[in-house]
Write a protein that holds these residues in place. Structure first.
Motif: not given
Lengths: 662, 215
Positions: A599-605
């Motif tokens: 989820t961190g990966n997905a929301t980061g950008p």
């Protein structure tokens, strides 16, 4: 004593370093003989064109002295050609008619002189172009950095192939002999239980040991019979010192076994990284409403989303299937999907193949992770997970350059057959090297209440939301989004940005095993997780000082070091926390961990994009860094306020039943 | 075991050689791409200049097909560089409107051509109204690529063989060392010092218990 396998691995590393250095040296000579003249030819071309334009004006009747806008024209040429330091239009009497730029400091800078002549051939002026040797040398150095990177990739590929050979079943007898010779060199006289079939080299050693152990056992029984407490204590102390009376199970090879298969499979997916957006952009229907940029990123988004959403259900599915079967089925699904991607002409069909590839990828990932956790003792888990992480990182480093070349040579679609070949190879290696699947009978999906009780485990929620999620958020936001955008804004080329981004994975590959070993030895897993997050997050705060490439490089280095410190101990802590789920099963908890991490990966950008627009690069990065630091401090404080149950010394974990299928 | 060791050494030698070959090939591809980029930048400058002129005229209201001076411009620029085969100005449908090679006028450029560099011609609304395509002699690239390949092959071939040989030699030395260690390990009298001392300690303890002495 260094064994044959370890010794030859080291030797290959050294030999390859020397060989690749020789190739880099040859590359430098080749660059100076071919590419540097090509850069000079560009100056000649600019000179000829500008001179022709001046000649054309003079032929049209404009006197040379009356030409207007010469300076701005030359300045335009200089701006378009960075390697041109100075352009000067000079009359034969020395009068300067137009000037742009300034001469470089180097007195030996190359000059290209083009004559401006009248129709009669009479000389009118000269256009003198001075090439900036600094820019040329920067270009050459950038190329040599690329060649050096190729060297690192070659070395990493070699080491993975060596690991594949060394981990092969055929070398068991050799490994058994090396283990015995090494034990003797250390003064350890224990029995070894690792050789299924005694080779002629191993059998005599084991016979001596068996005799010695028998004598020792007899001596101890005799002492017990006599009730001689001193003698018993003495013999036990001798056992502890020399290993007499102990049967040594040998090293745990759970992660080593899975490493080559995992590396091959992960590289199959990584091959597509350099050309995937380009291919998606080319395939997108021209009338698509979403726009080309979104069409290019959609296959990546679909892949990431499918992988993230599959983590939780597949963790349980992999347990049901058994790890080897899970890996093999996942790799087969992915291989078929790559064939589909190679053949698909329709954009939406292509998207569907990416979604199925993600399903295969997720199943392979959770099966490999499950294998490592199932087959490692709690005190070995950090190091085992470090090997697992390293295989993925190395694939991430080696895949894109190879994929880029494949796509250049064969075309983007056909390059997917390269991915297919690697996925099939990974499948075969897994089928041959992984232990037979032991499906967990009656493995059911993890219920919400079970996950709830896992979240109540000491420090687990703090670990997930304070460290795991922010770590991925920081990585994606800073390394993959904010840094490229900022450097591009500063005028750096995509290649230069790519080279800078390499700092992170290279440091990870090199430092993860070292920190994992240190964490294991000290037992301070939580300490390493906290310290890693503080280093990585604190590094981002450096951007408040400045945003020069050197500072950005420092931030990426600290990010790499920090995450190398925390990544394996963090997974080990999660696996340990799984004990708090009723039944002590790890699958659901690991799935939950990966889901939250991704989820961190997905929301980061998206979040980084919003912060960049509202606060600017430095403040956005510092805010994200601060969030990571606060998360780490929250995790550290959770250890002070709650009884520590997840971070214990290796010895105390040895009694754990979780993951003890050994 | 001897067969396993020899097989392993041979495999390791192949891996070392293959990875040197891999490194050399990928270095070649990297340099080849850089060379192509350096060469094409030169033609890109020419295409950019012509596209710029066409865009300036277009912004003054002169439609691309009406910019007849482009014929002279393309011919003049093509004459300046003997490696240029042709410079074409096409409309938005890839039809050649002007060319340094008159035979190419009214033909169609089919998408991405090999050994060609193109730049788009845009109007004030950033819509593509045509493109400038500079086709160059493939020999320009081939000569450089040949030189690059020659330079790298000269060093890569002996390096590859040397790596494989060095791996074999080191492998044999290590295997011989392991063989010696294995033979010594089979005889306790020849064990390493640490093992001999542990053995002596153990034997003393066992003997002491037999004779009733305190070990």
């Amino acid at each position: 004593m260094i064994g044959l396998r370890a010794g030859i691995s080291l030797a290959i590393a050294l030999i390859l370093c020397a060989a690749l250095a020789a190739i880099a040296f040859a590359a430098r000579a080749a660059v100076e003989r071919t590419i540097v003249p090509a850069i000079a030819a560009q100056a000649e071309s600019v000179g000829r064109s500008a001179a022709a334009l001046v000649e054309s004006a003079v032929t049209s009747g404009v006197p040379l002295d009356k030409l207007v806008g010469v300076d701005s024209y030359l300045e335009g040429l200089r701006a378009a050609n960075l390697e041109l330091a100075e352009l000067k239009l000079v009359r034969p009497d020395g009068k300067v008619l137009g000037l742009a730029g300034a001469p470089p400091e180097d007195d030996h800078a190359q000059q290209v002189v083009t004559a401006v002549t009248a129709r009669t051939g009479a000389p009118l002026a000269s256009l003198i172009i001075t090439i900036d040797p600094g820019v040329v040398s920067d270009q050459v150095n950038a190329l040599l950095v690329d060649v050096a990177f190729i060297g690192i990739v070659s070395l990493l590929v070699a080491l993975e192939l060596v690991a594949l050979v060394v981990g092969a079943r055929g070398t068991e007898a050799l490994a058994a002999l090396e283990a015995r010779v090494r034990s003797l060199a250390q003064g350890r006289l224990w029995m070894h239980s690792d050789a299924a079939e005694k080779s002629p080299f191993v059998a005599p050693i084991d016979q001596h040991m068996a005799l010695l152990h028998e004598r020792h056992a007899k001596a101890r029984s005799e002492a017990t019979r006599r009730g001689d407490a001193d003698a018993i204590a003495n013999l036990d102390s001798l056992s502890a010192r020399t290993g007499l009376g102990t049967v040594h199970a040998g090293e745990n090879h759970a992660a080593t076994i899975i490493r080559p298969a995992l590396f091959l499979f992960m590289m199959a997916e990584e091959l597509a990284r350099p050309f995937l957006p380009r291919l998606a952009g080319a395939m997108a229907p021209s009338g698509m409403e979403m726009g080309r940029d979104l069409a290019m990123s959609l296959p990546i988004v679909v892949f990431m989303a499918c992988v993230a959403l599959s983590q939780l259900p597949f963790a349980v599915l992999s347990e049901r299937l058994g790890r080897r079967r899970g890996f093999v089925i996942g790799a087969a699904i992915a291989a078929l999907s790559y064939v589909g991607s190679a053949l698909a002409a329709d954009y939406f069909l292509f998207l569907a193949t990416r979604a199925t590839a993600a399903i295969g990828y997720a199943l392979v990932f959770v099966s490999a992770q499950g294998h490592v956790i199932d087959h490692s003792r709690p005190h070995e888990r950090t190091a085992a997970l470090a090997v697992f992480v390293r295989a993925i990182m190395v694939a991430g480093l080696c895949g894109p350059p190879i994929g880029g070349v494949l796509a250049d040579r064969l075309g983007d679609h056909t390059a997917f057959f390269g991915s297919t070949a690697l996925a099939v190879l990974g499948l075969l290696v897994a089928a041959l090297s992984m232990p037979r699947s032991e499906p967990v009978k009656g493995a059911a999906g993890v219920s919400l209440s079970e996950l709830g009780s896992a979240l109540k485990a000491p420090r687990f929620a703090a670990l997930l939301f304070g460290c795991a999620l922010p770590a991925k958020f920081l990585l994606v936001a800073i390394c993959f989004y904010l840094v490229p955008v900022e450097l591009q804004k500063q005028g750096y080329s995509a290649a230069a940005i790519g080279r800078l981004q390499m700092i992170y994975p290279i440091l990870m590959v090199a430092a993860v095993p070292i920190f994992a070993r240190l964490a294991e030895r000290s037992g301070a897993h939580a300490g390493f997780v906290t310290m890693g997050a503080l280093v990585a997050g604190g590094g981002a705060l450096l951007l408040l000082i400045g945003t020069s490439p050197w500072i950005v490089a420092g931030v990426l280095a600290l990010l790499g070091l920090g995450q190398a410190m925390s990544i394996a101990p963090q997974s080990a802590l999660v696996a340990a926390a799984a004990r708090h789920v009723p039944g002590g099963r790890s699958a659901g908890v690991l799935g939950l961990f990966r889901l939250i991490e991704r989820t961190g990966n997905a929301t980061g950008p998206a979040a980084a994009g919003f912060l960049l627009a509202t606060a600017g690069f430095a403040s956005a990065s510092a805010l994200i860094g601060l969030m990571v630091v606060l998360g780490a401090l929250g995790f550290a404080l959770s250890g002070r306020t709650r009884a520590s149950g997840t971070d214990s010394a290796p010895g105390s974990e040895a009694a754990s039943t979780e993951g003890s299928r050994l | 075991m001897i067969r396993t060791s020899l097989g392993l050494i041979a495999l390791f030698a192949v891996i070392a050689a293959a990875c040197v070959a891999f490194g050399a090939y990928f270095s070649y591809v990297t340099l080849q791409n850089a060379h192509r980029k350096a060469v094409e930048t030169r033609f890109g400058v020419t295409a950019e200049r012509i596209a710029g002129s066409a865009q300036t005229a277009a912004s003054l209201g002169i439609a691309l097909p009406a910019q007849t001076t482009l014929a002279d411009l393309t011919q003049r620029e093509a004459r300046l560089d003997p490696t240029v085969l042709s410079i074409d100005v096409t409309d938005a449908h890839d039809r050649v409107l002007f060319s340094s090679d008159p035979a190419r006028i009214d033909t169609r450029e089919s998408g991405r051509t090999a050994n060609a560099v193109s730049r788009r011609v845009e109007n004030d609304l950033a819509s593509t109204i045509g493109q400038v395509v500079v086709r160059y002699n493939p020999q320009t690239l081939a000569a450089g690529e040949h030189a690059l390949s020659g330079e790298l092959q000269t060093i890569a071939t002996p390096t590859l063989l040397g790596s494989a040989l060095a791996t074999i030699v080191i492998g044999l030395l290590l295997a011989a060392g392991l063989g010696r260690a294995a033979r010594r390990a089979a005889d306790p009298a020849q064990w390493p010092r640490a093992a001999r001392s542990a053995l002596a300690e153990a034997e003393a303890a066992h003997a002491a218990l037999k004779t009733g002495e305190r070990p």
